[in-house]
Design a protein around this motif. Structure first.
Motif, short mmCIF file in Angstrom:
data_model
loop_
_atom_site.label_atom_id
_atom_site.label_comp_id
_atom_site.label_asym_id
_atom_site.label_seq_id
_atom_site.Cartn_x
_atom_site.Cartn_y
_atom_site.Cartn_z
N VAL A 137 0.94 -1.23 0.02
CA VAL A 137 -0.09 0.00 0.00
C VAL A 137 1.02 1.26 0.20
CG1 VAL A 137 -1.97 1.09 1.20
CG2 VAL A 137 -1.75 -1.47 1.25
N GLY A 138 1.58 1.54 -1.17
CA GLY A 138 2.34 2.71 -1.24
C GLY A 138 1.55 3.84 -1.65
N ARG A 139 2.27 5.16 -1.50
CA ARG A 139 1.66 6.41 -1.75
C ARG A 139 1.13 6.63 -2.90
NH1 ARG A 139 7.03 6.38 -2.02
NH2 ARG A 139 8.12 7.20 -3.67
N GLU A 140 1.43 5.86 -4.09
CA GLU A 140 0.87 5.91 -5.18
C GLU A 140 -0.35 4.88 -5.69
OE1 GLU A 140 1.50 8.12 -7.47
OE2 GLU A 140 3.58 8.79 -6.62
N ILE A 141 -0.88 4.71 -4.38
CA ILE A 141 -2.09 3.62 -4.61
C ILE A 141 -3.27 4.04 -5.56
CG2 ILE A 141 -3.12 4.26 -2.59
CD1 ILE A 141 -4.06 1.39 -2.13
N GLY A 142 -3.49 5.53 -5.32
CA GLY A 142 -4.58 6.01 -6.17
C GLY A 142 -4.27 6.00 -7.66
N GLN A 143 -3.04 6.25 -8.08
CA GLN A 143 -2.80 6.15 -9.48
C GLN A 143 -2.62 4.83 -9.96
OE1 GLN A 143 0.74 8.40 -10.68
NE2 GLN A 143 0.29 10.16 -9.31
N GLN A 144 -2.40 3.87 -9.20
CA GLN A 144 -2.32 2.30 -9.20
C GLN A 144 -3.63 1.93 -9.59
OE1 GLN A 144 0.03 1.03 -6.00
NE2 GLN A 144 2.14 1.45 -7.16
N ILE A 145 -4.63 2.16 -8.65
CA ILE A 145 -5.91 1.82 -8.76
C ILE A 145 -6.62 2.13 -10.13
CG2 ILE A 145 -8.45 2.13 -7.89
CD1 ILE A 145 -7.10 2.00 -5.11
N GLU A 146 -6.27 3.66 -10.58
CA GLU A 146 -6.82 4.36 -11.78
C GLU A 146 -6.28 3.46 -13.05
OE1 GLU A 146 -6.35 8.33 -12.18
OE2 GLU A 146 -7.38 8.63 -10.07
N PHE A 147 -4.88 3.23 -13.00
CA PHE A 147 -4.25 2.31 -13.94
C PHE A 147 -4.89 0.97 -14.09
CE2 PHE A 147 -1.01 -1.00 -14.85
CZ PHE A 147 -0.70 -0.57 -16.34
N TRP A 148 -5.16 0.43 -12.90
CA TRP A 148 -5.86 -0.92 -12.96
C TRP A 148 -7.27 -0.87 -13.55
CZ3 TRP A 148 -6.30 -4.35 -7.86
CH2 TRP A 148 -6.83 -5.35 -8.15
N THR A 186 4.17 1.01 2.56
CA THR A 186 3.26 1.36 3.47
C THR A 186 2.79 2.80 3.59
OG1 THR A 186 5.13 1.84 5.15
CG2 THR A 186 4.10 -0.60 5.11
N ASP A 187 3.47 3.45 2.92
CA ASP A 187 3.20 5.11 3.06
C ASP A 187 1.69 5.35 2.25
OD1 ASP A 187 4.34 4.58 0.64
OD2 ASP A 187 5.61 6.35 0.62
N GLY A 188 1.07 4.45 1.74
CA GLY A 188 -0.05 4.78 1.32
C GLY A 188 -1.30 4.47 2.14
N LEU A 189 -0.99 4.08 3.47
CA LEU A 189 -2.06 3.30 4.18
C LEU A 189 -3.04 4.60 4.67
CD1 LEU A 189 -0.09 1.01 6.56
CD2 LEU A 189 -2.38 0.48 5.04
N ARG A 190 -2.32 5.91 4.87
CA ARG A 190 -3.34 6.99 5.33
C ARG A 190 -4.31 7.44 4.21
NH1 ARG A 190 -2.76 10.15 9.70
NH2 ARG A 190 -4.93 10.66 9.09
#
Length: 294
Positions: free
Chosen positions: A59-70, A93-97
């Motif tokens: 769960v990294g800080r780019e999880i938002g972009q990764q979800i959009e990519f997916w 872990t830096d995307g948990l928040r």
């Protein structure tokens, strides 16, 4: 909708700092800044279960972009059912928040992790509050014991202990097994010697019944970071891994290198290093790579 198949998709391939890395003014990162199609987010893997449920590793800080990519290439069913975290370092872990009220607003996302990672979550105020608010529900795994990330997902994850800098938590590789295929996710390790013991890479992967493997490719060689003591950030180099592996044979599993540091020449598909890995029959991971696990 689902066809009852389990698929894993590579969402991120870079080391924790990403590519380009913040603050880097070397030519390697200038190249990625001038052509954003070359940029890469920290390592992450998405998994679509047989029931259509979706799960993520790291769960990294780019999880938002990764979800959009997916979502852009199809197959994402929101919300995520679970996330699995290999260890406590930055890019994992830096995307948990971001799962919290300020951003994604998730509810009850299961976080699968080790005992030491679970303890860290409960001891870290910015993560503990996510538990208290019901954003995440951490669940402890046991090393070498397969678990179902959610009921009916059609695949299991087996945590394999792997030694890596343990300032905050221990570290695990994750073996994902579907109905007819398996994939090892191993972004970090200190050395092959400590991981393998008296075994070889091939024999170790064979003992785990691995069909495909994503392995630590952080650095190309030991001279990569000028002015830095690389013993402080131990990883087996890609050059060392290639020496141990030799050329790929027909019976070998598919192996791809990922978790690439911003300085790693494998980011450049026109490099001699990239050509060498390919010539030897091995792979370099890229976002969108799909593994059909049955």
């Amino acid at each position: 909708m689902t066809d009852g198949k389990v698929r894993a998709i590579v969402l991120g391939t870079a080391q924790d700092g990403g590519y380009p890395q913040p603050g880097c003014r070397l030519s390697c990162c200038d190249r990625a800044r001038s052509d954003r199609s070359l940029s890469r987010s920290p390592v992450s893997l998405g998994i679509m279960g047989a029931d259509g449920s979706c799960h993520i590793i790291e769960v990294g800080r780019e999880i938002g972009q990764q979800i959009e990519f997916w979502d852009g290439i199809g197959g994402l069913e929101w919300p995520l059912k679970s996330a699995s975290i290999t260890h406590a370092h930055l890019g994992h872990t830096d995307g948990l928040r971001l799962l919290g009220r300020e951003a994604i607003g998730a509810r009850g996302t299961i976080i699968h992790c080790s005992e030491s990672m679970l303890s860290l979550i409960h001891r870290t105020p910015t993560w503990k509050i996510l538990v208290e608010q019901g954003v995440i529900c951490p669940q402890q795994w046991e090393s070498f014991v397969p678990f179902d990330p959610s009921p009916g997902c059609g695949f299991t994850i087996t945590p394999i202990p792997v030694k890596h800098r343990a300032e905050l938590s221990d570290n695990h590789a994750l073996l994902i097994k579907g109905g007819s295929g398996s994939l090892l996710f191993m972004p970090d390790q200190d050395s092959w010697e400590e991981t393998l013991g008296d075994s070889t890479i091939r024999d170790w992967l064979r003992s785990l019944e691995v069909d495909s493997a994503l392995i630590d490719g952080t650095f190309w060689d030991s001279s990569e970071l000028s002015g830095r003591d690389m013993s402080e950030i131990p990883h087996p180099t890609v050059r060392e891994s290639l020496e141990l592996l030799g050329e790929k044979s027909g019976e070998d599993p598919e192996i791809s290198f990922f978790h690439l540091n911003h300085t790693n020449p494998l980011h450049n598909e026109g490099s001699e290093e990239f050509a060498l890995v390919k010539r030897m029959g091995w792979g370099i991971s890229k976002p969108g790579d799909i593994y059909n696990l049955g």
